[in-house]
Design a protein around this motif. Structure first.
Motif, PDB file in Angstrom:
ATOM      1  N   ALA A  75       0.870  -1.197   0.020  1.00  0.00           N
ATOM      2  CA  ALA A  75       0.014  -0.182   0.072  1.00  0.00           C
ATOM      3  C   ALA A  75       0.674   1.287  -0.058  1.00  0.00           C
ATOM      4  CB  ALA A  75      -0.924  -0.055   1.172  1.00  0.00           C
ATOM      5  N   TYR A  76       0.342   2.269  -0.641  1.00  0.00           N
ATOM      6  CA  TYR A  76       0.708   3.605  -0.406  1.00  0.00           C
ATOM      7  C   TYR A  76       0.048   4.076   0.715  1.00  0.00           C
ATOM      8  CZ  TYR A  76       3.073   3.180  -4.757  1.00  0.00           C
ATOM      9  OH  TYR A  76       4.031   2.573  -5.960  1.00  0.00           O
ATOM     10  N   LEU A  77       0.637   4.825   1.941  1.00  0.00           N
ATOM     11  CA  LEU A  77      -0.044   5.390   3.050  1.00  0.00           C
ATOM     12  C   LEU A  77       0.319   6.545   3.179  1.00  0.00           C
ATOM     13  CD1 LEU A  77       0.625   1.974   5.455  1.00  0.00           C
ATOM     14  CD2 LEU A  77      -1.447   2.988   4.243  1.00  0.00           C
ATOM     15  N   PRO A  78      -0.510   7.613   3.882  1.00  0.00           N
ATOM     16  CA  PRO A  78      -0.157   8.882   4.304  1.00  0.00           C
ATOM     17  C   PRO A  78       1.087   8.870   5.100  1.00  0.00           C
ATOM     18  CG  PRO A  78      -2.497   8.471   4.604  1.00  0.00           C
ATOM     19  CD  PRO A  78      -1.805   7.100   4.512  1.00  0.00           C
ATOM     20  N   LYS A  79       2.039   9.905   4.888  1.00  0.00           N
ATOM     21  CA  LYS A  79       3.365  10.054   5.308  1.00  0.00           C
ATOM     22  C   LYS A  79       3.204   9.734   7.108  1.00  0.00           C
ATOM     23  CE  LYS A  79       7.615  10.685   4.966  1.00  0.00           C
ATOM     24  NZ  LYS A  79       8.308   9.640   4.274  1.00  0.00           N
ATOM     25  N   GLY A  80       4.189   8.549   7.480  1.00  0.00           N
ATOM     26  CA  GLY A  80       4.311   8.346   8.814  1.00  0.00           C
ATOM     27  C   GLY A  80       3.286   7.141   9.167  1.00  0.00           C
ATOM     28  N   GLU A  81       2.201   6.770   8.469  1.00  0.00           N
ATOM     29  CA  GLU A  81       1.360   5.735   8.679  1.00  0.00           C
ATOM     30  C   GLU A  81       2.046   4.395   8.757  1.00  0.00           C
ATOM     31  OE1 GLU A  81      -2.886   6.132   7.805  1.00  0.00           O
ATOM     32  OE2 GLU A  81      -2.696   8.191   8.493  1.00  0.00           O
ATOM     33  N   ALA A  82       3.052   4.042   7.779  1.00  0.00           N
ATOM     34  CA  ALA A  82       3.620   2.787   7.685  1.00  0.00           C
ATOM     35  C   ALA A  82       4.243   2.172   8.754  1.00  0.00           C
ATOM     36  CB  ALA A  82       4.356   2.864   6.427  1.00  0.00           C
ATOM     37  N   ALA A  83       4.824   3.032   9.688  1.00  0.00           N
ATOM     38  CA  ALA A  83       5.446   2.718  10.921  1.00  0.00           C
ATOM     39  C   ALA A  83       5.036   1.728  11.806  1.00  0.00           C
ATOM     40  CB  ALA A  83       5.781   3.842  11.693  1.00  0.00           C
ATOM     41  N   ALA A  84       3.502   1.744  11.744  1.00  0.00           N
ATOM     42  CA  ALA A  84       2.636   0.843  12.780  1.00  0.00           C
ATOM     43  C   ALA A  84       2.633  -0.636  12.253  1.00  0.00           C
ATOM     44  CB  ALA A  84       1.142   1.462  12.750  1.00  0.00           C
ATOM     45  N   PHE A  85       3.094  -0.633  10.915  1.00  0.00           N
ATOM     46  CA  PHE A  85       2.933  -2.071  10.457  1.00  0.00           C
ATOM     47  C   PHE A  85       4.252  -2.629  10.298  1.00  0.00           C
ATOM     48  CE2 PHE A  85      -0.570   0.250   8.734  1.00  0.00           C
ATOM     49  CZ  PHE A  85      -1.783  -0.459   9.119  1.00  0.00           C
ATOM     50  N   VAL A  86       5.426  -2.030  10.310  1.00  0.00           N
ATOM     51  CA  VAL A  86       6.846  -2.470  10.027  1.00  0.00           C
ATOM     52  C   VAL A  86       7.290  -3.609  10.967  1.00  0.00           C
ATOM     53  CG1 VAL A  86       9.012  -1.731  10.176  1.00  0.00           C
ATOM     54  CG2 VAL A  86       7.493  -0.495   8.981  1.00  0.00           C
ATOM     55  N   GLY A  87       7.646  -4.540  10.536  1.00  0.00           N
ATOM     56  CA  GLY A  87       8.046  -5.713  11.412  1.00  0.00           C
ATOM     57  C   GLY A  87       6.740  -6.967  11.756  1.00  0.00           C
ATOM     58  N   ASP A  88       5.779  -6.576  11.226  1.00  0.00           N
ATOM     59  CA  ASP A  88       4.454  -7.610  11.252  1.00  0.00           C
ATOM     60  C   ASP A  88       5.229  -8.688  10.465  1.00  0.00           C
ATOM     61  OD1 ASP A  88       2.210  -8.963   9.771  1.00  0.00           O
ATOM     62  OD2 ASP A  88       1.291  -7.726  11.263  1.00  0.00           O
ATOM     63  N   ASP A  89       5.071 -10.013  10.975  1.00  0.00           N
ATOM     64  CA  ASP A  89       5.510 -11.090  10.284  1.00  0.00           C
ATOM     65  C   ASP A  89       4.322 -12.071   9.879  1.00  0.00           C
ATOM     66  OD1 ASP A  89       4.642 -12.017  12.620  1.00  0.00           O
ATOM     67  OD2 ASP A  89       6.669 -13.179  12.916  1.00  0.00           O
ATOM     68  N   THR A  90       3.120 -11.613   9.333  1.00  0.00           N
ATOM     69  CA  THR A  90       1.857 -12.263   9.066  1.00  0.00           C
ATOM     70  C   THR A  90       2.379 -13.057   7.563  1.00  0.00           C
ATOM     71  OG1 THR A  90       0.639 -10.839   9.942  1.00  0.00           O
ATOM     72  CG2 THR A  90      -0.169 -12.246   8.172  1.00  0.00           C
ATOM     73  N   PHE A  91       3.331 -12.467   6.762  1.00  0.00           N
ATOM     74  CA  PHE A  91       3.594 -13.341   5.705  1.00  0.00           C
ATOM     75  C   PHE A  91       4.981 -13.813   5.660  1.00  0.00           C
ATOM     76  CE2 PHE A  91       1.034  -9.351   4.700  1.00  0.00           C
ATOM     77  CZ  PHE A  91      -0.172 -10.079   3.952  1.00  0.00           C
ATOM     78  N   ALA A  92       5.798 -13.805   6.601  1.00  0.00           N
ATOM     79  CA  ALA A  92       6.983 -14.145   6.789  1.00  0.00           C
ATOM     80  C   ALA A  92       6.968 -15.741   6.718  1.00  0.00           C
ATOM     81  CB  ALA A  92       7.838 -13.952   7.888  1.00  0.00           C
ATOM     82  N   GLY A  93       8.083 -16.225   5.457  1.00  0.00           N
ATOM     83  CA  GLY A  93       8.062 -17.537   5.420  1.00  0.00           C
ATOM     84  C   GLY A  93       7.263 -18.339   4.293  1.00  0.00           C
ATOM     85  N   THR A  94       6.400 -17.348   3.632  1.00  0.00           N
ATOM     86  CA  THR A  94       5.396 -17.904   2.491  1.00  0.00           C
ATOM     87  C   THR A  94       6.566 -18.219   1.568  1.00  0.00           C
ATOM     88  OG1 THR A  94       3.669 -16.705   3.497  1.00  0.00           O
ATOM     89  CG2 THR A  94       3.408 -17.212   1.035  1.00  0.00           C
ATOM     90  N   GLU A  95       6.367 -18.964   0.634  1.00  0.00           N
ATOM     91  CA  GLU A  95       7.148 -19.237  -0.396  1.00  0.00           C
ATOM     92  C   GLU A  95       6.507 -19.595  -1.892  1.00  0.00           C
ATOM     93  OE1 GLU A  95      10.626 -21.774   0.001  1.00  0.00           O
ATOM     94  OE2 GLU A  95      10.436 -21.473   2.334  1.00  0.00           O
ATOM     95  N   TRP A  96       6.788 -19.194  -2.920  1.00  0.00           N
ATOM     96  CA  TRP A  96       6.441 -19.767  -3.997  1.00  0.00           C
ATOM     97  C   TRP A  96       7.413 -19.657  -5.120  1.00  0.00           C
ATOM     98  CZ3 TRP A  96       4.886 -14.747  -2.539  1.00  0.00           C
ATOM     99  CH2 TRP A  96       4.970 -13.592  -3.625  1.00  0.00           C
ATOM    100  N   THR A  97       7.022 -20.334  -6.362  1.00  0.00           N
ATOM    101  CA  THR A  97       7.931 -20.057  -7.476  1.00  0.00           C
ATOM    102  C   THR A  97       7.054 -19.871  -8.593  1.00  0.00           C
ATOM    103  OG1 THR A  97       9.295 -22.003  -6.492  1.00  0.00           O
ATOM    104  CG2 THR A  97       9.247 -21.650  -8.973  1.00  0.00           C
ATOM    105  N   PHE A  98       7.445 -19.003  -9.495  1.00  0.00           N
ATOM    106  CA  PHE A  98       6.786 -18.513 -10.821  1.00  0.00           C
ATOM    107  C   PHE A  98       7.532 -18.665 -11.824  1.00  0.00           C
ATOM    108  CE2 PHE A  98       8.506 -14.851  -8.667  1.00  0.00           C
ATOM    109  CZ  PHE A  98       8.997 -14.204  -9.515  1.00  0.00           C
ATOM    110  N   ASP A  99       6.748 -18.924 -13.163  1.00  0.00           N
ATOM    111  CA  ASP A  99       7.338 -19.420 -14.317  1.00  0.00           C
ATOM    112  C   ASP A  99       7.420 -18.132 -15.220  1.00  0.00           C
ATOM    113  OD1 ASP A  99       4.902 -19.604 -14.854  1.00  0.00           O
ATOM    114  OD2 ASP A  99       5.025 -21.886 -15.483  1.00  0.00           O
ATOM    115  N   GLU A 100       6.838 -17.066 -14.969  1.00  0.00           N
ATOM    116  CA  GLU A 100       6.665 -15.882 -15.891  1.00  0.00           C
ATOM    117  C   GLU A 100       6.680 -14.685 -14.979  1.00  0.00           C
ATOM    118  OE1 GLU A 100       2.840 -16.499 -17.987  1.00  0.00           O
ATOM    119  OE2 GLU A 100       1.927 -15.245 -16.624  1.00  0.00           O
TER     120      GLU A 100
END
Length: 134
Positions: A78-103
């Protein structure tokens, strides 16, 4: 994979990329680009030696404008208003998800999208006496 290919020709990029095998990625934590004075860019970190290889191969074989010379593979959330991204930095909800793509998707200057297949022999830049050659 690579921003700023000068000729804007998907066929030129396809001739390079078709030699690469499918790309494997592993997602990391949420992070943010905060250098823009007007907004923050919230993104998911991506760990992928394959993406770095594809970036280097494209940059070495095609003329590119490097407005971002240091490559940081990521998934923009997302593009967020200045300063609002800090609240989400470090969240690991997606960490470890893997995939492979062929295009990969090539976006032309006019906004058209062209799918470019990856189906060749995986070669890293510098392999062999002459390096990578498409």
């Amino acid at each position: 994979v690579k921003y700023g290919i000068k000729n804007g020709d998907p066929d030129a990029a396809a001739r390079v990329l078709v030699k690469l095998e499918p790309i494997h990625v592993r997602l990391g934590k949420l992070n943010a680009f905060t250098t823009n004075p007007d907004f923050d860019v919230l993104y998911i970190e991506v760990d992928s030696p394959d993406l770095h290889d594809a970036n280097r191969v494209l940059a070495s074989r095609l003329k590119c404008v490097d407005t971002h010379p240091e490559y940081h593979p990521h998934v923009t959330v997302a593009y967020l208003p200045k300063g609002e991204a800090a609240a989400f930095v470090g969240d690991d909800t997606f960490a470890g998800t893997e995939w492979t793509f062929d295009e990969v998707m090539f976006s032309t200057r006019s906004g058209a999208k062209v799918a470019l297949p990856l189906r060749g022999h995986h070669v890293r830049v510098g392999d062999g006496p002459e390096g990578y050659s498409p």
